[in-house]
Design a protein around this motif. Structure first.
Motif, PDB file in Angstrom:
ATOM      1  N   LYS A   5       0.852  -1.184   0.000  1.00 20.32           N
ATOM      2  CA  LYS A   5       0.000   0.000   0.000  1.00 20.32           C
ATOM      3  C   LYS A   5       0.885   1.230   0.000  1.00 20.32           C
ATOM      4  CE  LYS A   5      -3.550  -2.319   2.676  1.00 20.32           C
ATOM      5  NZ  LYS A   5      -4.314  -2.334   3.915  1.00 20.32           N
ATOM      6  N   TYR A   6       0.486   2.226  -0.768  1.00 21.57           N
ATOM      7  CA  TYR A   6       1.251   3.476  -0.787  1.00 21.57           C
ATOM      8  C   TYR A   6       0.311   4.656  -0.958  1.00 21.57           C
ATOM      9  CZ  TYR A   6       0.730   3.227  -5.885  1.00 21.57           C
ATOM     10  OH  TYR A   6       0.212   3.156  -7.149  1.00 21.57           O
ATOM     11  N   ASP A   7       0.720   5.757  -0.387  1.00 26.23           N
ATOM     12  CA  ASP A   7      -0.021   7.003  -0.498  1.00 26.23           C
ATOM     13  C   ASP A   7       0.974   8.091  -0.870  1.00 26.23           C
ATOM     14  OD1 ASP A   7      -1.966   9.035  -0.285  1.00 26.23           O
ATOM     15  OD2 ASP A   7      -1.458   9.347   1.829  1.00 26.23           O
ATOM     16  N   ILE A   8       0.819   8.651  -2.059  1.00 30.82           N
ATOM     17  CA  ILE A   8       1.696   9.749  -2.472  1.00 30.82           C
ATOM     18  C   ILE A   8       1.212  11.003  -1.751  1.00 30.82           C
ATOM     19  CG2 ILE A   8       2.559  11.128  -4.395  1.00 30.82           C
ATOM     20  CD1 ILE A   8       2.122   8.651  -6.177  1.00 30.82           C
ATOM     21  N   VAL A   9       1.967  11.406  -0.736  1.00 29.73           N
ATOM     22  CA  VAL A   9       1.604  12.547   0.101  1.00 29.73           C
ATOM     23  C   VAL A   9       1.845  13.850  -0.655  1.00 29.73           C
ATOM     24  CG1 VAL A   9       2.135  13.742   2.268  1.00 29.73           C
ATOM     25  CG2 VAL A   9       2.123  11.240   2.194  1.00 29.73           C
ATOM     26  N   LYS A  10       2.969  13.907  -1.388  1.00 29.59           N
ATOM     27  CA  LYS A  10       3.298  15.112  -2.146  1.00 29.59           C
ATOM     28  C   LYS A  10       4.141  14.742  -3.358  1.00 29.59           C
ATOM     29  CE  LYS A  10       5.417  19.658  -1.841  1.00 29.59           C
ATOM     30  NZ  LYS A  10       6.131  20.614  -1.014  1.00 29.59           N
ATOM     31  N   GLU A  11       3.770  15.269  -4.509  1.00 28.37           N
ATOM     32  CA  GLU A  11       4.566  15.105  -5.719  1.00 28.37           C
ATOM     33  C   GLU A  11       5.554  16.264  -5.770  1.00 28.37           C
ATOM     34  OE1 GLU A  11       2.150  14.471  -9.198  1.00 28.37           O
ATOM     35  OE2 GLU A  11       0.809  13.127  -8.100  1.00 28.37           O
ATOM     36  N   TRP A  22       6.643   6.892 -19.069  1.00 29.01           N
ATOM     37  CA  TRP A  22       7.047   6.693 -17.676  1.00 29.01           C
ATOM     38  C   TRP A  22       7.874   7.881 -17.235  1.00 29.01           C
ATOM     39  CZ3 TRP A  22       7.040   2.081 -14.387  1.00 29.01           C
ATOM     40  CH2 TRP A  22       6.122   1.125 -14.818  1.00 29.01           C
ATOM     41  N   LYS A  23       7.724   8.249 -15.953  1.00 23.91           N
ATOM     42  CA  LYS A  23       8.420   9.416 -15.412  1.00 23.91           C
ATOM     43  C   LYS A  23       9.241   9.034 -14.190  1.00 23.91           C
ATOM     44  CE  LYS A  23       4.816  12.392 -17.061  1.00 23.91           C
ATOM     45  NZ  LYS A  23       3.551  12.992 -16.756  1.00 23.91           N
ATOM     46  N   LYS A  24      10.467   9.544 -14.136  1.00 20.95           N
ATOM     47  CA  LYS A  24      11.294   9.400 -12.936  1.00 20.95           C
ATOM     48  C   LYS A  24      10.917  10.577 -12.051  1.00 20.95           C
ATOM     49  CE  LYS A  24      15.433   8.039 -13.591  1.00 20.95           C
ATOM     50  NZ  LYS A  24      15.222   6.626 -13.420  1.00 20.95           N
ATOM     51  N   GLU A  25      10.373  10.277 -10.861  1.00 20.57           N
ATOM     52  CA  GLU A  25       9.818  11.310  -9.992  1.00 20.57           C
ATOM     53  C   GLU A  25      10.414  11.262  -8.592  1.00 20.57           C
ATOM     54  OE1 GLU A  25       5.559  11.154  -9.746  1.00 20.57           O
ATOM     55  OE2 GLU A  25       5.328  10.763 -11.888  1.00 20.57           O
ATOM     56  N   LEU A  26      10.483  12.437  -7.983  1.00 19.36           N
ATOM     57  CA  LEU A  26      10.772  12.543  -6.561  1.00 19.36           C
ATOM     58  C   LEU A  26       9.458  12.897  -5.886  1.00 19.36           C
ATOM     59  CD1 LEU A  26      12.767  12.568  -4.184  1.00 19.36           C
ATOM     60  CD2 LEU A  26      13.082  15.014  -4.607  1.00 19.36           C
ATOM     61  N   ASN A  27       9.029  12.026  -4.981  1.00 17.63           N
ATOM     62  CA  ASN A  27       7.775  12.222  -4.260  1.00 17.63           C
ATOM     63  C   ASN A  27       7.991  11.965  -2.776  1.00 17.63           C
ATOM     64  OD1 ASN A  27       6.087  12.568  -6.634  1.00 17.63           O
ATOM     65  ND2 ASN A  27       6.348  10.384  -6.981  1.00 17.63           N
ATOM     66  N   ILE A  28       7.031  12.371  -1.983  1.00 17.82           N
ATOM     67  CA  ILE A  28       6.988  11.986  -0.571  1.00 17.82           C
ATOM     68  C   ILE A  28       5.871  10.963  -0.462  1.00 17.82           C
ATOM     69  CG2 ILE A  28       6.632  12.749   1.799  1.00 17.82           C
ATOM     70  CD1 ILE A  28       7.624  15.535   0.896  1.00 17.82           C
ATOM     71  N   ILE A  29       6.235   9.740  -0.029  1.00 17.09           N
ATOM     72  CA  ILE A  29       5.292   8.625  -0.044  1.00 17.09           C
ATOM     73  C   ILE A  29       5.260   7.928   1.316  1.00 17.09           C
ATOM     74  CG2 ILE A  29       4.754   6.381  -1.086  1.00 17.09           C
ATOM     75  CD1 ILE A  29       5.990   7.334  -3.640  1.00 17.09           C
ATOM     76  N   SER A  30       4.060   7.573   1.727  1.00 17.91           N
ATOM     77  CA  SER A  30       3.868   6.720   2.898  1.00 17.91           C
ATOM     78  C   SER A  30       3.664   5.299   2.383  1.00 17.91           C
ATOM     79  CB  SER A  30       2.647   7.171   3.698  1.00 17.91           C
ATOM     80  OG  SER A  30       2.344   6.220   4.698  1.00 17.91           O
ATOM     81  N   TRP A  31       4.586   4.402   2.758  1.00 18.16           N
ATOM     82  CA  TRP A  31       4.501   3.001   2.353  1.00 18.16           C
ATOM     83  C   TRP A  31       3.889   2.191   3.487  1.00 18.16           C
ATOM     84  CZ3 TRP A  31       5.391   1.774  -2.555  1.00 18.16           C
ATOM     85  CH2 TRP A  31       6.173   2.635  -3.327  1.00 18.16           C
ATOM     86  N   PRO A  36       5.912   8.963   6.139  1.00 17.44           N
ATOM     87  CA  PRO A  36       6.307   9.282   4.763  1.00 17.44           C
ATOM     88  C   PRO A  36       7.821   9.511   4.637  1.00 17.44           C
ATOM     89  CG  PRO A  36       4.428  10.605   5.428  1.00 17.44           C
ATOM     90  CD  PRO A  36       4.945   9.919   6.663  1.00 17.44           C
ATOM     91  N   LYS A  37       8.344   9.094   3.482  1.00 14.68           N
ATOM     92  CA  LYS A  37       9.757   9.290   3.163  1.00 14.68           C
ATOM     93  C   LYS A  37       9.867   9.836   1.748  1.00 14.68           C
ATOM     94  CE  LYS A  37      11.690   5.633   6.038  1.00 14.68           C
ATOM     95  NZ  LYS A  37      12.586   4.475   6.062  1.00 14.68           N
ATOM     96  N   TYR A  38      11.022  10.407   1.449  1.00 13.28           N
ATOM     97  CA  TYR A  38      11.295  10.845   0.086  1.00 13.28           C
ATOM     98  C   TYR A  38      11.531   9.602  -0.751  1.00 13.28           C
ATOM     99  CZ  TYR A  38      11.623  15.529   1.912  1.00 13.28           C
ATOM    100  OH  TYR A  38      11.333  16.720   2.507  1.00 13.28           O
TER     101      TYR A  38
END
Length: 73
Positions: A5-11, A22-31, A36-38
Motif C-alpha cells: 500500500k502506498y499514499d503519495i503525500v506530495k509530488e 514513464w516518469k522518474k519522480e521525486l515524491n513523498i510517499i507513505s509506504w 512518509p519518506k522521500y
C-alpha cells in the motif's frame, strides 16, 4: 504475496520522462501506512505501476544534497 500500500503525500517533481510516458519522480510517499519518506523511482502515467526505486529519510536526503552540491558536474 501481500500487496504493497502506498499514499503519495506530495509530488515534489519530475526528473525525466521516457518516450513510453514513464516518469522518474521525486515524491513523498507513505509506504504501508508508515511515516512518509522521500522516494525516487519510475512511475507509469497514472501512478498505477512503478519501477524499482530508493526511499530516503529527510536526513539522508540532506546528506545526498550536500554530496551533490560538492560535485563538479
Amino acid at each position: 504475496m501481500s500487496s504493497i500500500k502506498y499514499d503519495i503525500v506530495k509530488e515534489v517533481g519530475i526528473i525525466s520522462t521516457t518516450t513510453s510516458g514513464w516518469k522518474k519522480e521525486l515524491n513523498i510517499i507513505s509506504w504501508n501506512n508508515r511515516e512518509p519518506k522521500y522516494d525516487l523511482r519510475d512511475w507509469s502515467s497514472e501512478h498505477e505501476k512503478m519501477g524499482k526505486g530508493i526511499t530516503l529519510t529527510a536526513e539522508e536526503l540532506k546528506s545526498l544534497k550536500e554530496l551533490l552540491n560538492n560535485m563538479d558536474i
